[in-house]
Design an enzyme around this catalytic site. Sequence first.
Site, PDB file in Angstrom:
ATOM      1  N   LYS A  24       0.818  -1.216   0.000  1.00 28.81           N
ATOM      2  CA  LYS A  24       0.000   0.000   0.000  1.00 28.81           C
ATOM      3  C   LYS A  24       0.858   1.275   0.000  1.00 28.81           C
ATOM      4  CE  LYS A  24      -2.517   0.213   3.697  1.00 28.81           C
ATOM      5  NZ  LYS A  24      -2.697   1.385   4.547  1.00 28.81           N
TER       6      LYS A  24
ATOM      7  N   ARG B 183      10.885 -10.732   5.052  1.00 32.43           N
ATOM      8  CA  ARG B 183      11.554  -9.425   5.059  1.00 32.43           C
ATOM      9  C   ARG B 183      12.805  -9.454   5.923  1.00 32.43           C
ATOM     10  NH1 ARG B 183       6.747  -5.035   5.538  1.00 32.43           N
ATOM     11  NH2 ARG B 183       6.603  -5.889   7.632  1.00 32.43           N
TER      12      ARG B 183
ATOM     13  N   ARG C 112      12.720  -8.215  11.791  1.00 37.22           N
ATOM     14  CA  ARG C 112      11.985  -7.502  12.834  1.00 37.22           C
ATOM     15  C   ARG C 112      11.231  -8.492  13.712  1.00 37.22           C
ATOM     16  NH1 ARG C 112       8.549  -2.699  10.165  1.00 37.22           N
ATOM     17  NH2 ARG C 112       6.971  -4.007  11.122  1.00 37.22           N
TER      18      ARG C 112
ATOM     19  N   ARG D 134      -2.251  -9.889  13.036  1.00 33.91           N
ATOM     20  CA  ARG D 134      -2.500  -8.573  12.423  1.00 33.91           C
ATOM     21  C   ARG D 134      -3.515  -8.687  11.286  1.00 33.91           C
ATOM     22  NH1 ARG D 134       3.428  -7.029  11.118  1.00 33.91           N
ATOM     23  NH2 ARG D 134       2.605  -5.282   9.934  1.00 33.91           N
TER      24      ARG D 134
END
Length: 215
Positions: free
Chosen positions: A13, A127, A159, A170
């Site tokens: 996004k 990631r 992370r 989430r």
Amino acid sequence: MNIILLGPPGSGKGTQAKMIADKYKVTHVSTGDILRENVRSGTPLGVEAKKFMDAGKLVPDALLIDIIKDRLAKDDVKGGWMLDGFPRTMPQAEALDKILPTLGQKIDVVLNIDVPDEELVKRVTGRRMCKCGTTYHVQFNPPKVEGKCDACGADLYQRADDNEETVKQRLSAYHAQTQPLIDYYNKRGIVATVLGVGDIKAIFGEVVKALDKRA
């Protein structure tokens, strides 16, 4: 054109938002950015928001809505805006519907970037970050040397919240809060859904087609 941008975490996004703002010359209004700006500038709304942020709590809707109203009243959004990160819930959407007529504004399109959950889990858990700010992905954008940053040679890290369990939590929260919004705006015929899978430029091509139809 006034746009609301919706999309789950990891949908790309943010990347699309920048390209949309550049092409359509609309002001990108990110909830996180406005909150940080108000806190940094020490505005009365920022001082109030900081109390919640410092306590690790969510900024209450009433305060967030005041901050959004204040931002949408500024001159730089007169040529159009794109709201990113707001509304996230039905009460926020209903509050926005009350604010906009008082500002002489309306929502033209709700752009929904849709990505299957399994793809999102793959994206987020793969990631890898470097302290210098460069980001990688073990599958889609790997470094030349595994575990090392191309730019500075430092060790890459994952992370703490980029693990499968957290990502699924989430996503679950996103679906619970945001699916009702898509249904709510769909009843007005203003939702444009684009599949956010594949090449970034190709996805943007679909975004442009969807927005040009509404324009």
